[in-house]
Design a protein around this motif. Structure first.
Motif, short mmCIF file in Angstrom:
data_model
loop_
_atom_site.label_atom_id
_atom_site.label_comp_id
_atom_site.label_asym_id
_atom_site.label_seq_id
_atom_site.Cartn_x
_atom_site.Cartn_y
_atom_site.Cartn_z
N GLY A 135 0.81 -1.21 0.11
CA GLY A 135 0.12 0.03 0.15
C GLY A 135 0.76 1.28 -0.02
N LEU A 136 1.85 1.30 0.65
CA LEU A 136 2.84 2.25 0.88
C LEU A 136 3.66 2.73 -0.62
N THR A 137 4.12 1.46 -1.10
CA THR A 137 4.67 1.53 -2.18
C THR A 137 3.73 2.17 -3.65
N LEU A 138 2.62 1.34 -3.46
CA LEU A 138 1.73 1.94 -4.46
C LEU A 138 1.20 3.39 -4.30
N ALA A 139 1.28 3.96 -3.22
CA ALA A 139 0.99 5.58 -2.98
C ALA A 139 1.97 6.22 -3.94
N ASN A 140 3.06 5.73 -4.06
CA ASN A 140 4.18 6.35 -4.69
C ASN A 140 3.92 6.21 -6.26
N VAL A 141 3.40 5.13 -6.55
CA VAL A 141 2.98 4.81 -8.12
C VAL A 141 1.79 5.64 -8.53
N ILE A 142 0.77 5.62 -7.61
CA ILE A 142 -0.97 6.02 -8.09
C ILE A 142 -1.01 7.26 -7.18
N GLY A 143 -0.98 7.27 -5.80
CA GLY A 143 -1.44 8.07 -4.92
C GLY A 143 -0.84 9.54 -5.13
N VAL A 144 0.80 9.48 -5.04
CA VAL A 144 1.44 11.00 -5.17
C VAL A 144 1.54 11.51 -6.26
N PRO A 145 1.53 10.69 -7.59
CA PRO A 145 1.60 11.63 -8.86
C PRO A 145 -0.01 11.84 -9.15
N LEU A 146 -1.04 11.27 -8.63
CA LEU A 146 -2.44 11.54 -8.85
C LEU A 146 -2.68 13.10 -7.98
N GLY A 147 -2.23 12.74 -6.81
CA GLY A 147 -2.39 13.68 -5.78
C GLY A 147 -1.58 15.08 -5.99
N THR A 148 -0.60 15.09 -6.65
CA THR A 148 0.16 16.10 -7.17
C THR A 148 -0.78 16.84 -8.40
N TYR A 149 -1.26 16.03 -9.37
CA TYR A 149 -1.84 16.48 -10.46
C TYR A 149 -2.87 17.32 -9.97
N ILE A 150 -3.78 16.55 -8.98
CA ILE A 150 -4.95 17.27 -8.69
C ILE A 150 -4.90 18.37 -7.75
N GLY A 151 -3.80 18.42 -7.14
CA GLY A 151 -3.28 19.62 -6.35
C GLY A 151 -3.05 20.75 -7.19
N GLN A 152 -2.23 20.49 -8.24
CA GLN A 152 -1.84 21.55 -9.09
C GLN A 152 -2.75 22.00 -10.10
N THR A 153 -4.06 21.43 -10.49
CA THR A 153 -5.08 21.49 -11.05
C THR A 153 -6.27 22.57 -10.55
N ALA A 154 -6.59 21.40 -9.06
CA ALA A 154 -7.95 22.09 -8.67
C ALA A 154 -7.41 22.50 -7.20
N GLY A 155 -6.25 22.56 -6.84
CA GLY A 155 -5.81 23.18 -5.63
C GLY A 155 -5.28 22.14 -4.51
N TRP A 156 -4.15 22.43 -3.69
CA TRP A 156 -3.33 21.46 -2.93
C TRP A 156 -4.45 21.11 -1.89
N ARG A 157 -5.64 22.00 -1.41
CA ARG A 157 -6.55 21.61 -0.30
C ARG A 157 -7.39 20.37 -0.87
N VAL A 158 -7.83 20.15 -2.05
CA VAL A 158 -8.50 19.25 -2.42
C VAL A 158 -7.82 17.94 -2.15
N THR A 159 -6.53 17.87 -2.56
CA THR A 159 -5.84 16.66 -2.29
C THR A 159 -5.84 16.31 -1.07
N PHE A 160 -5.94 17.11 0.01
CA PHE A 160 -5.82 16.67 1.44
C PHE A 160 -7.15 16.31 1.79
N VAL A 161 -8.14 16.97 1.25
CA VAL A 161 -9.46 16.14 1.54
C VAL A 161 -9.59 14.75 1.06
N LEU A 162 -9.25 14.68 -0.24
CA LEU A 162 -9.23 13.25 -0.78
C LEU A 162 -8.18 11.99 0.10
#
Length: 412
Positions: A135-162
């Motif tokens: 789960g931790l390793t997959l976070a770096n494959v999926i969660g972190v890139p997706l969270g970064t993209y969402i944060g850069q497009t919809a706002g970093w606060r949205v990332t932390f809500v998700l």
């Protein structure tokens, strides 16, 4: 593998995402609060310190609480911390939210590793731990890139809500799937503290600090290294981090598989190869294709050490593994903070963006030396105890967990 380990892996995915996603969102957070990038960097170091302090503190608080209930409480605290970060009107409160979330990190992985090991037969323990850490390793494959993209497009606060929402899923999964494993009879905080005095436990933790610290020395500065030295575009950093995450997933699974067969040989090979690859990274960082391959190898070799080191702590914890397991998770973050600081010193000294790779290589080499010392010490004093983590010493080994709830989970 029992479905309970899937629930633990979901929680690990959320924790891994919140730990690393901030690396890709520092510019946005800094701009929003009107602070400098170095000041925003306290959100990274503050999290690491919180993990280091929270691991023993939260585990000590949980010595009187059944493990399932403690895991649920930790996920609840994780949700609160991320919501505070998402809604914080000022930087100081954002940092507070990060620290609140980080307090759950070490205890969740430490207790979760013990629970995962109890749910399977003795010869499958490292594999079970590796599955949770997937789960931790997959976070770096999926969660972190997706969270970064969402944060850069919809706002970093949205990332932390998700991320907080991921915590809710993890909490529900633990509540539904993890069996009510009782605390081992006779285990108290003083017994847990005794495990920390075992030389092999201390050596394993030192290897954790140095070995994974070697990885973080390089990966902390991957963005300037890849853009300024290798010549990648800024937008390429995201997929390079994906490659690093893919390597982590593969290394974690291979490390778990072979640690159940030959733990020390697996550890010696992975640490030696990690030191070599980090040293070579100073050369390959000047070439795009070679740099991409090396980033993947650093992730793979770095995480190949995680299951064997965590299992080694459990093997030598003498029937009271929970605190030692959690403190070892804190040791990963101590290594992260130490290596990032040392790597930053070399850059500040004008040695270039590839200089942290030499720091990482030396740290991994030091971990290899400690692994050799540990192996020699073990050869002199005899084989490690085969006590099932968290069970009472003297219980005969079998192909199934001793606890009835755990047996039901395995069979179900």
């Amino acid at each position: 593998m029992p479905l309970a380990i899937l629930a633990l892996a979901i929680g690990a995915f959320g924790i891994g995402t919140t730990e690393f996603v901030i690396l890709g969102l520092l510019p946005e957070v800094a701009a929003d609060y009107g602070v400098s990038i170095p000041t925003a960097g306290h959100l990274v170091s503050g999290y690491a310190v919180g993990v280091l302090l929270g691991a023993p503190l939260m585990t000590a608080l949980g010595t009187k609480i059944p493990r399932k209930r403690m895991l649920m409480a930790l996920m609840g605290l994780f949700i609160v911390g991320n919501l505070v970060s998402a809604l914080a009107p000022v930087f100081g409160l954002m940092l507070t939210g990060r620290v609140i979330a980080s307090l759950t990190h070490g205890a969740f992985f430490g207790i979760g590793a013990v629970v995962a090991a109890e749910l399977v037969a003795p010869h499958k323990k490292a594999g079970a731990i590796a599955m949770m850490f997937t789960g931790l390793t997959l976070a770096n494959v999926i969660g972190v890139p997706l969270g970064t993209y969402i944060g850069q497009t919809a706002g970093w606060r949205v990332t932390f809500v998700l991320v907080a929402a991921l915590g809710v899923v993890g909490l529900l999964g633990v509540a539904k799937l993890v069996p009510d494993l009782p605390r081992p009879e006779g285990v108290r905080l003083r017994h847990e503290l005794t495990a920390l005095r075992d030389p092999q436990v201390l050596l394993a933790m030192a290897m954790t600090v140095l070995g994974f610290g070697g990885v973080f020395a390089a990966i902390t500065y991957i963005a300037p290294m890849m853009t300024e030295t290798a010549g990648f575009a800024d937008s390429s950093v995201t997929w390079l981090l994906v490659l690093f995450g893919v390597g982590m997933v593969g290394g974690n699974l291979v490390g778990g598989r072979f640690a159940d067969r030959a733990l020390m040989p697996m550890l010696l090979v992975s640490l030696g190869a990690l030191a070599l690859v980090l040293a070579l990274f100073t050369v390959t960082a000047h070439h795009k294709a070679a740099a991409a391959v090396t980033v993947t190898l650093v992730g793979a070799l770095g995480f190949a050490t995680v299951p064997p080191l965590q299992k080694r702590v459990l093997d030598h914890a003498q029937g009271a593994p929970t605190l030692a397991s959690a403190v070892n998770i804190g040791a990963f973050n101590l290594g992260n903070a130490l290596a990032a600081w040392l790597g930053g010193l070399t850059i500040s000294a004008g040695l270039g963006y590839t200089s942290p790779n030499w720091v990482g290589a030396l740290l991994a080499l030091a971990a290899l030396v400690l692994a050799l010392v540990s192996a020699l010490l073990e050869r002199r004093t005899g084989a490690p105890s085969r006590t099932v983590a968290g069970s009472v010493r003297g219980t005969p080994a079998s192909d199934e967990p001793a606890d009835p709830a755990a047996r039901a989970a395995v069979r179900g």
